[in-house]
Design a protein around this motif. Structure first.
Motif, PDB file in Angstrom:
ATOM      1  N   MET A 108     -22.080 -35.546 -21.563  1.00 26.71           N
ATOM      2  CA  MET A 108     -21.232 -35.042 -20.494  1.00 26.71           C
ATOM      3  C   MET A 108     -21.874 -33.761 -19.931  1.00 26.71           C
ATOM      4  N   ILE A 109     -21.908 -33.654 -18.615  1.00 23.35           N
ATOM      5  CA  ILE A 109     -22.527 -32.495 -17.968  1.00 23.35           C
ATOM      6  C   ILE A 109     -21.469 -31.416 -17.726  1.00 23.35           C
TER       7      ILE A 109
ATOM      8  N   ARG B 217     -20.672 -18.585 -17.664  1.00 27.11           N
ATOM      9  CA  ARG B 217     -21.315 -17.277 -17.600  1.00 27.11           C
ATOM     10  C   ARG B 217     -22.527 -17.293 -16.683  1.00 27.11           C
ATOM     11  N   CYS B 218     -23.479 -18.217 -16.927  1.00 25.43           N
ATOM     12  CA  CYS B 218     -24.736 -18.212 -16.161  1.00 25.43           C
ATOM     13  C   CYS B 218     -24.797 -19.329 -15.112  1.00 25.43           C
ATOM     14  N   GLU B 219     -23.813 -20.201 -15.100  1.00 24.00           N
ATOM     15  CA  GLU B 219     -23.707 -21.307 -14.148  1.00 24.00           C
ATOM     16  C   GLU B 219     -24.811 -22.360 -14.321  1.00 24.00           C
TER      17      GLU B 219
ATOM     18  N   ARG C 248     -18.098 -25.696 -26.078  1.00 20.84           N
ATOM     19  CA  ARG C 248     -18.400 -24.367 -26.632  1.00 20.84           C
ATOM     20  C   ARG C 248     -17.717 -23.313 -25.759  1.00 20.84           C
ATOM     21  N   ALA C 249     -16.464 -23.501 -25.501  1.00 20.47           N
ATOM     22  CA  ALA C 249     -15.702 -22.551 -24.684  1.00 20.47           C
ATOM     23  C   ALA C 249     -16.337 -22.376 -23.312  1.00 20.47           C
ATOM     24  N   GLY C 250     -16.933 -23.463 -22.770  1.00 19.71           N
ATOM     25  CA  GLY C 250     -17.492 -23.420 -21.426  1.00 19.71           C
ATOM     26  C   GLY C 250     -18.844 -22.756 -21.327  1.00 19.71           C
ATOM     27  N   LEU C 251     -19.480 -22.433 -22.430  1.00 16.65           N
ATOM     28  CA  LEU C 251     -20.771 -21.736 -22.420  1.00 16.65           C
ATOM     29  C   LEU C 251     -21.909 -22.699 -22.719  1.00 16.65           C
ATOM     30  N   CYS C 252     -23.059 -22.489 -22.044  1.00 18.12           N
ATOM     31  CA  CYS C 252     -24.254 -23.262 -22.371  1.00 18.12           C
ATOM     32  C   CYS C 252     -24.723 -22.824 -23.768  1.00 18.12           C
ATOM     33  N   PRO C 253     -25.605 -23.588 -24.380  1.00 19.04           N
ATOM     34  CA  PRO C 253     -26.035 -23.231 -25.740  1.00 19.04           C
ATOM     35  C   PRO C 253     -26.596 -21.806 -25.842  1.00 19.04           C
TER      36      PRO C 253
END
Ligand SMILES: [Zn+2]
Length: 98
Positions: free
Chosen positions: A1-2, A7-9, A18-23
């Motif tokens: 899923m994409i 934070r960084c878009e 992960r609470a909407g965060l990239c790794p």
């Protein structure tokens, strides 16, 4: 899923939220040093590979694998060789091996 990092878009794929965060942002948020973590994983893989090689060497030193022994016993069984003394002796020797 994409997903899109809040934070960084950056767009990233993950099956685990992960609470909407990239790794990378997730790691920064949780103060995880990815480089140190990666080095630890590489060290662990190298240790496991060395263990595997040692296990293979130990198995080779130990002689017959249980599977090979079973197949050899089936092949050498005296009933398949008309009760031949040679087959009987080989069969008995195989049975005595570990
Ligand atoms: Zn991010």
């Amino acid at each position: 899923m994409i997903h899109v990092c809040i934070r960084c878009e950056l767009k990233y794929t993950s099956d685990y939220p992960r609470a909407g965060l990239c790794p990378r942002c997730w790691a920064e948020e949780n103060q995880i040093n990815l480089g140190k973590l990666a080095r630890g994983l590489i060290d662990m893989v190298e240790m496991l590979e060395a263990d595997l090689v040692e296990c293979q060497r130990a198995a080779a030193r130990a002689g017959l694998s249980p599977d090979l022994k079973k197949r050899l016993l089936m092949l050498a069984h005296p009933d398949k060789h008309g009760g031949s003394p040679l087959a009987t002796r080989v069969f008995q020797e195989l049975r005595g091996m570990q």
